[in-house]
Design an enzyme around this catalytic site. Structure first.
Site, PDB file in Angstrom:
ATOM      1  N   LYS A 199       0.830  -1.209   0.000  1.00 46.77           N
ATOM      2  CA  LYS A 199       0.000   0.000   0.000  1.00 46.77           C
ATOM      3  C   LYS A 199       0.861   1.255   0.000  1.00 46.77           C
ATOM      4  O   LYS A 199       1.097   1.871   1.041  1.00 46.77           O
ATOM      5  CB  LYS A 199      -0.913   0.001   1.232  1.00 46.77           C
TER       6      LYS A 199
HETATM    7  N1  PMP Z   1      -6.865  -3.512  -3.089  1.00 51.04           N
HETATM    8  C1  PMP Z   1      -6.661  -2.219  -2.786  1.00 51.04           C
HETATM    9  C2  PMP Z   1      -6.205  -1.292  -3.869  1.00 51.04           C
HETATM   10  C3  PMP Z   1      -6.861  -1.770  -1.469  1.00 51.04           C
HETATM   11  O1  PMP Z   1      -6.663  -0.477  -1.166  1.00 51.04           O
HETATM   12  C4  PMP Z   1      -7.309  -2.660  -0.482  1.00 51.04           C
HETATM   13  C5  PMP Z   1      -7.562  -2.179   0.922  1.00 51.04           C
HETATM   14  N2  PMP Z   1      -6.442  -2.284   1.750  1.00 51.04           N
HETATM   15  C6  PMP Z   1      -7.496  -4.004  -0.843  1.00 51.04           C
HETATM   16  C7  PMP Z   1      -7.276  -4.397  -2.152  1.00 51.04           C
HETATM   17  C8  PMP Z   1      -7.896  -5.027   0.183  1.00 51.04           C
HETATM   18  O2  PMP Z   1      -6.824  -5.306   1.049  1.00 51.04           O
HETATM   19  P1  PMP Z   1      -7.060  -5.741   2.556  1.00 51.04           P
HETATM   20  O3  PMP Z   1      -8.001  -6.897   2.515  1.00 51.04           O
HETATM   21  O4  PMP Z   1      -5.709  -6.125   3.035  1.00 51.04           O
HETATM   22  O5  PMP Z   1      -7.626  -4.583   3.261  1.00 51.04           O
END
Ligand code: PMP
Length: 306
Positions: A157
């Site tokens: 991220k």
């Molecule tokens: N893809 C993106 C671009 C995101 O920002 C997120 C949110 N964190 C996710 C997928 C899902 O990831 P997670 O399940 O770890 O929150």
């Protein structure tokens, strides 16, 4: 109630004092890595359960290594700071925890990562639903393509990534949709603007591989395990074409903020019944029990914060 305490420059300080200078590198260039972690309040147990906290911090530190962000904490130490922050704020409701590692150097025009100071900050705020996951949402295929791993590493991220997601979500919502689905440059399905994607066809779950430039999602990982172990479903990772979504039996999105959200249509074409499908419903219920600390088998995914 709102947050009263933040963790900033190595100390717990009043939330309103956690401010940065205008010349901070990360503000100009997106040179930050962040996380979104949920704490879910369980009223029966009078406990706030933080979901898969260690995994979130492991992913944060992977991103830090990509962006040469040197922060002086291990995942375990970051978990400890988080629990202390929650305690200081005395939250008794659902919260969203936002850790941020960033290039903190205060100077303009410096297009590199090395020899620049880094820092870590943490806030938590009360947080309800991000998308209405009680109904099936309507999505569109974004006219913006998902950034490629050859441009900016996509599996963690990184702050700067989110210009891509925000352009897509803005376009979708201004056009009356709830969320955008990205394709890769090659036209394969990648993910939502802030969620991973799951397709169901003939009782099999098909998901795009992480090599389709999506984030290595922690909800994705949890749902893969729940679908296989609790519902005996086969989960296949393979590239998906947009037209396969139109013909899917069910489609849902996963994310810390979005939980498990059913998708009822893509580009105004109904998916399956157009409502929350039966497999999606089962996964939603299982997942919700896990994140709220009500499923004893998966209780090790939760950390009780108070
Ligand atoms: N893809 C993106 C671009 C995101 O920002 C997120 C949110 N964190 C996710 C997928 C899902 O990831 P997670 O399940 O770890 O929150």
């Amino acid at each position: 109630m709102n947050s009263s305490v933040a963790f900033f420059k190595g100390k717990f300080i009043p939330y309103e004092n956690a401010n940065l200078h205008i010349t901070t590198h990360a503000l100009h260039y997106g040179t930050s890595v962040f996380e979104g972690i949920r704490g879910n309040w369980n009223e029966d147990k009078k406990t706030l359960f933080v979901f898969r906290m260690k995994e979130h911090y492991d992913r944060l530190l992977e991103g830090c290594s990509m962006l040469m962000l040197d922060i002086p904490y291990t995942s375990e130490e970051l978990c400890k700071i988080t629990l202390e922050l929650i305690e200081k704020n005395n939250f008794k409701e659902d919260i969203y925890i936002r850790p941020l590692a960033y290039k903190s150097e205060e100077l303009v025009a410096n297009l590199k990562l090395q020899d620049l100071a880094s820092d870590f900050a943490l806030v938590a705020v009360p947080f309800g639903l991000y998308i209405d996951s009680n109904r099936a949402i309507n999505c569109c295929t974004s006219s913006w393509r998902r950034i490629e791993d050859t441009m900016i590493p996509t599996r963690c991220k990184i702050g700067g990534h989110y210009v891509n997601s925000i352009l897509a979500k803005t376009e979708a919502t201004l056009s009356g949709f709830d969320e955008a689905i990205f394709l890769t440059q090659d036209g394969y399905v990648s993910e939502g603007a802030g969620e991973n994607l799951f397709l169901i066809k003939n009782n099999t779950i098909i998901i795009p591989p992480v090599s389709a430039n999506n984030l290595s999602g922690i909800t994705r990982d949890s749902v893969i395990k729940l679908a296989a172990e609790e519902l005996n479903l086969t989960v296949i990772e393979q590239n998906i074409r947009r037209s396969e979504i139109y013909l899917a039996d069910e489609l849902f999105l996963t994310g810390t903020a979005a939980h498990v959200t059913a998708v009822g249509s893509l580009d105004n074409r109904k998916i399956g019944s157009g409502d929350v499908g039966p497999i999606t419903k089962s996964i939603q219920e299982l997942y919700f029990d896990c994140v709220t600390g009500n499923n004893s088998k998966y209780i090790n995914w939760c950390t009780a914060a108070n």
